[in-house]
Design a protein around this motif. Sequence first.
Motif, PDB file in Angstrom:
ATOM      1  N   LEU A 170     -54.618  40.201  -1.366  1.00 19.30           N
ATOM      2  CA  LEU A 170     -55.828  40.517  -2.918  1.00 19.30           C
ATOM      3  C   LEU A 170     -55.651  41.245  -3.596  1.00 19.30           C
ATOM      4  CD1 LEU A 170     -58.979  39.369  -0.332  1.00 19.30           C
ATOM      5  CD2 LEU A 170     -57.274  37.421  -2.291  1.00 19.30           C
ATOM      6  N   GLU A 171     -55.034  42.316  -3.059  1.00 15.05           N
ATOM      7  CA  GLU A 171     -55.283  43.401  -4.153  1.00 15.05           C
ATOM      8  C   GLU A 171     -53.982  43.103  -5.226  1.00 15.05           C
ATOM      9  OE1 GLU A 171     -54.724  48.516  -4.149  1.00 15.05           O
ATOM     10  OE2 GLU A 171     -55.611  47.366  -2.949  1.00 15.05           O
ATOM     11  N   PHE A 172     -52.893  42.200  -5.041  1.00 10.12           N
ATOM     12  CA  PHE A 172     -51.453  42.538  -5.299  1.00 10.12           C
ATOM     13  C   PHE A 172     -52.495  41.522  -6.417  1.00 10.12           C
ATOM     14  CE2 PHE A 172     -48.501  39.715  -7.114  1.00 10.12           C
ATOM     15  CZ  PHE A 172     -47.094  40.641  -7.383  1.00 10.12           C
ATOM     16  N   LEU A 173     -53.346  40.623  -5.840  1.00  7.81           N
ATOM     17  CA  LEU A 173     -53.594  39.561  -7.352  1.00  7.81           C
ATOM     18  C   LEU A 173     -54.601  39.719  -8.340  1.00  7.81           C
ATOM     19  CD1 LEU A 173     -54.377  37.044  -4.758  1.00  7.81           C
ATOM     20  CD2 LEU A 173     -51.970  36.794  -6.600  1.00  7.81           C
ATOM     21  N   THR A 174     -55.387  41.416  -7.939  1.00  5.25           N
ATOM     22  CA  THR A 174     -56.599  42.234  -8.418  1.00  5.25           C
ATOM     23  C   THR A 174     -55.882  42.590  -9.917  1.00  5.25           C
ATOM     24  OG1 THR A 174     -57.724  42.195  -6.647  1.00  5.25           O
ATOM     25  CG2 THR A 174     -58.480  43.549  -8.287  1.00  5.25           C
ATOM     26  N   SER A 175     -56.627  42.318 -10.969  1.00  2.00           N
ATOM     27  CA  SER A 175     -55.682  43.537 -11.977  1.00  2.00           C
ATOM     28  C   SER A 175     -55.658  44.602 -11.892  1.00  2.00           C
ATOM     29  CB  SER A 175     -56.884  43.173 -13.014  1.00  2.00           C
ATOM     30  OG  SER A 175     -57.792  43.493 -13.529  1.00  2.00           O
ATOM     31  N   PRO A 176     -54.618  45.645 -12.247  1.00  2.00           N
ATOM     32  CA  PRO A 176     -55.256  47.278 -12.234  1.00  2.00           C
ATOM     33  C   PRO A 176     -56.415  47.705 -13.503  1.00  2.00           C
ATOM     34  CG  PRO A 176     -52.800  46.665 -12.629  1.00  2.00           C
ATOM     35  CD  PRO A 176     -53.319  45.223 -13.288  1.00  2.00           C
ATOM     36  N   GLY A 177     -56.651  47.004 -13.803  1.00  2.00           N
ATOM     37  CA  GLY A 177     -57.890  47.540 -15.092  1.00  2.00           C
ATOM     38  C   GLY A 177     -59.460  47.368 -14.021  1.00  2.00           C
ATOM     39  N   LYS A 178     -58.847  46.375 -13.333  1.00  2.00           N
ATOM     40  CA  LYS A 178     -60.111  46.033 -12.466  1.00  2.00           C
ATOM     41  C   LYS A 178     -60.020  47.302 -10.933  1.00  2.00           C
ATOM     42  CE  LYS A 178     -63.033  42.233  -9.263  1.00  2.00           C
ATOM     43  NZ  LYS A 178     -64.228  43.044 -10.159  1.00  2.00           N
ATOM     44  N   LEU A 179     -59.172  47.028 -10.573  1.00  2.00           N
ATOM     45  CA  LEU A 179     -58.764  48.728  -9.307  1.00  2.00           C
ATOM     46  C   LEU A 179     -59.448  49.900  -9.684  1.00  2.00           C
ATOM     47  CD1 LEU A 179     -55.604  47.015  -7.767  1.00  2.00           C
ATOM     48  CD2 LEU A 179     -57.787  46.719  -7.126  1.00  2.00           C
TER      49      LEU A 179
END
Length: 233
Positions: free
Chosen positions: A69-78
Amino acid sequence: MLVRDIMTSTPVTAKLSSSIAEAASLMLDNRISGLPVVDDEGSLVGIVSEGDFLRRGELDTERRRSCVLEFLTSPGKLADEYVRAHGRKVEEVMTSPVTTISPQQPIADAVKLMERGDIKRLPVIEDDQLIGIVARSDLLRALSKILTAKSSPNDDAQIQAAIQTEFAKHSWSSNGFISVAVKDGVAELSGTIFDERERLAAKVAAENIPGVKSVDDQLTWIDPYYGVAMPLP
């Protein structure tokens, strides 16, 4: 009733440069769950609430995802989530822009905005200045005040007329043949209904009329499918 009639004037505010510790202390000390955030000129720039402090590194409650899920989440959102979980200043965790309302708007507009945005408080803005805040607790306070206000006594004829007028406003009361007679402040409901839910609505309508001491329910429920009277629940 307008927003200005129920709002809290001169609300407690936080500065952009305030620390989250200061904001948390302000909320706890004043027993409030949110603070409008203003800049050095006093203009509203955001709002910070208890919800902004739910995901915090200090509490070990920051959001965690599986590697997939972290891989699928955009860096900006993280990155944004990291700032909210570890930011030290109000400006880093506050919500902006903010939904606001005018003091001249009816409270019905405030309720619509709260429901639509799932928010608990609305800053009140006039001439681009923060003059108050209206929260769900203000609505509850207004409701309590109305419900506990002393009503002027009415005679039976006035009470009966008021109940009939209330019935006439609603389509559910025309589905059956509901009649009311009032004696010594007791409202007797009689006639027929074709949906059992209309019974409670009729009782509530009568109970809300000033001067009604009690409601005597003599309504008969006719099942529309079988066409026979059904026993009381």
